[in-house]
Motif scaffolding. Structure first.
Motif, PDB file in Angstrom:
ATOM      1  N   ALA A  92      -6.335   4.923   2.157  1.00 39.76           N
ATOM      2  CA  ALA A  92      -5.597   3.928   2.621  1.00 39.76           C
ATOM      3  C   ALA A  92      -5.989   2.783   3.426  1.00 39.76           C
ATOM      4  O   ALA A  92      -6.147   1.434   3.329  1.00 39.76           O
ATOM      5  CB  ALA A  92      -4.220   3.959   2.561  1.00 39.76           C
ATOM      6  N   PRO A 106       0.383   4.828   1.374  1.00 37.42           N
ATOM      7  CA  PRO A 106      -0.466   5.531   2.149  1.00 37.42           C
ATOM      8  C   PRO A 106      -0.558   6.861   2.215  1.00 37.42           C
ATOM      9  O   PRO A 106      -0.874   7.812   3.062  1.00 37.42           O
ATOM     10  CB  PRO A 106      -0.153   4.871   3.587  1.00 37.42           C
ATOM     11  CG  PRO A 106       1.322   4.902   3.359  1.00 37.42           C
ATOM     12  CD  PRO A 106       1.766   4.424   2.143  1.00 37.42           C
ATOM     13  N   ARG A 113      -3.820   8.706   3.970  1.00 29.15           N
ATOM     14  CA  ARG A 113      -3.906   7.814   4.770  1.00 29.15           C
ATOM     15  C   ARG A 113      -5.238   7.202   5.164  1.00 29.15           C
ATOM     16  O   ARG A 113      -5.700   5.864   5.088  1.00 29.15           O
ATOM     17  CB  ARG A 113      -3.457   8.210   6.168  1.00 29.15           C
ATOM     18  CG  ARG A 113      -3.486   7.363   7.490  1.00 29.15           C
ATOM     19  CD  ARG A 113      -2.896   5.892   7.229  1.00 29.15           C
ATOM     20  NE  ARG A 113      -1.391   6.211   7.229  1.00 29.15           N
ATOM     21  CZ  ARG A 113      -0.681   5.028   7.136  1.00 29.15           C
ATOM     22  NH1 ARG A 113      -1.143   3.780   6.767  1.00 29.15           N
ATOM     23  NH2 ARG A 113       0.744   4.992   7.162  1.00 29.15           N
ATOM     24  N   GLU A 161       4.115  -0.883   3.496  1.00 25.88           N
ATOM     25  CA  GLU A 161       3.849   0.425   2.766  1.00 25.88           C
ATOM     26  C   GLU A 161       5.164   0.790   2.005  1.00 25.88           C
ATOM     27  O   GLU A 161       6.433   0.498   2.442  1.00 25.88           O
ATOM     28  CB  GLU A 161       3.682   1.272   3.981  1.00 25.88           C
ATOM     29  CG  GLU A 161       2.410   0.932   4.885  1.00 25.88           C
ATOM     30  CD  GLU A 161       2.059   2.161   5.936  1.00 25.88           C
ATOM     31  OE1 GLU A 161       3.038   2.883   6.359  1.00 25.88           O
ATOM     32  OE2 GLU A 161       0.959   1.995   6.433  1.00 25.88           O
ATOM     33  N   GLY A 175      -3.666   1.871  -3.158  1.00 28.35           N
ATOM     34  CA  GLY A 175      -3.161   3.211  -2.848  1.00 28.35           C
ATOM     35  C   GLY A 175      -4.232   4.202  -3.691  1.00 28.35           C
ATOM     36  O   GLY A 175      -5.498   3.573  -4.228  1.00 28.35           O
ATOM     37  N   CYS A 176      -4.009   5.537  -3.755  1.00 30.23           N
ATOM     38  CA  CYS A 176      -5.033   6.330  -4.312  1.00 30.23           C
ATOM     39  C   CYS A 176      -4.282   7.549  -5.041  1.00 30.23           C
ATOM     40  O   CYS A 176      -3.248   8.240  -4.587  1.00 30.23           O
ATOM     41  CB  CYS A 176      -5.913   7.162  -3.296  1.00 30.23           C
ATOM     42  SG  CYS A 176      -7.131   8.242  -3.751  1.00 30.23           S
ATOM     43  N   VAL A 217       0.718  -1.367   0.015  1.00 28.01           N
ATOM     44  CA  VAL A 217       0.074   0.046  -0.125  1.00 28.01           C
ATOM     45  C   VAL A 217       0.950   1.299   0.090  1.00 28.01           C
ATOM     46  O   VAL A 217       1.903   1.379   0.728  1.00 28.01           O
ATOM     47  CB  VAL A 217      -0.866  -0.010   1.171  1.00 28.01           C
ATOM     48  CG1 VAL A 217      -0.244   0.112   2.485  1.00 28.01           C
ATOM     49  CG2 VAL A 217      -2.162   1.272   1.066  1.00 28.01           C
TER      50      VAL A 217
END
Length: 184
Positions: A33, A27, A30, A55, A82-83, A25
């Motif tokens: 995530a 993050p 956050r 992470e 993730g984003c 991930v």
């Protein structure tokens, strides 16, 4: 016409032996995530899989971490989370395209990967997609990895030649082999 817009999801596969997933991930956001992780953990738990979590700094590092773990560790599959939210520059396209491409290439090499890296226009879209009680994209990514693991286990041991080679071929005879052998 409504039937064309309904979504369908496969039931989680069942396994005869233990499954070990690695969640990788980024993050940066956050709260997003954490929701993705919660969804992925819940899906893995429903399938009886164990999960480790690492992470990495950002979405671009996710494929590299998956590749390293695929070579060096004993995981059956991977969940990429993730984003990436669109900003004012073209960096968004680079991060989205390259992280996705990296994961796809690793998948084509045989790794079982569920891609849960959200690529959204704004934080509101991310919240809806990440929340386990809404779109649950983390759970969906874990489910995708689990389905690929099930396929890999189903097909393991099945080997077929690639190209024009017949499946049951006679050994090739070599003329004038230096070691006296006439078979290849």
């Amino acid at each position: 016409m409504a039937a064309l817009t309904e979504h369908s999801t496969l039931p989680l596969p069942a396994f005869d032996s233990a499954v070990k997933l690695l969640i990788v991930v980024a993050p940066y956001y956050r709260a997003i995530a954490d929701d993705l992780i919660a969804g992925a953990r819940a899906a893995a738990e429903r399938a009886g899989a164990t999960v480790d979590l690492i992470e990495v700094p950002g979405a671009l590092e996710i494929p590299t971490a998956v590749a390293m773990a695929g070579r060096l560790a004993g995981y059956d599959g991977f969940v990429a989370l993730g984003c990436v939210i669109r900003g004012e520059t073209t960096h968004y396209e680079t991060v989205c395209n390259d992280s996705s491409r990296g994961l796809t290439l690793l998948g084509l090499q045989g790794l079982c990967i569920g891609n849960g890296i959200l690529t959204v226009e704004n934080i509101d879209q991310a919240v809806v997609r990440a929340a386990p009680d809404q779109q649950d994209k983390g759970g969906g990514a874990a489910a995708a990895a689990l389905h690929l693991i099930a396929l890999q286990r189903r097909w393991s041991g099945t080997r077929r030649p690639v190209g024009f080679a017949p499946e049951d071929r006679d050994p090739v005879r070599l003329a004038g082999a230096l070691d006296g052998s006439s078979l290849a």
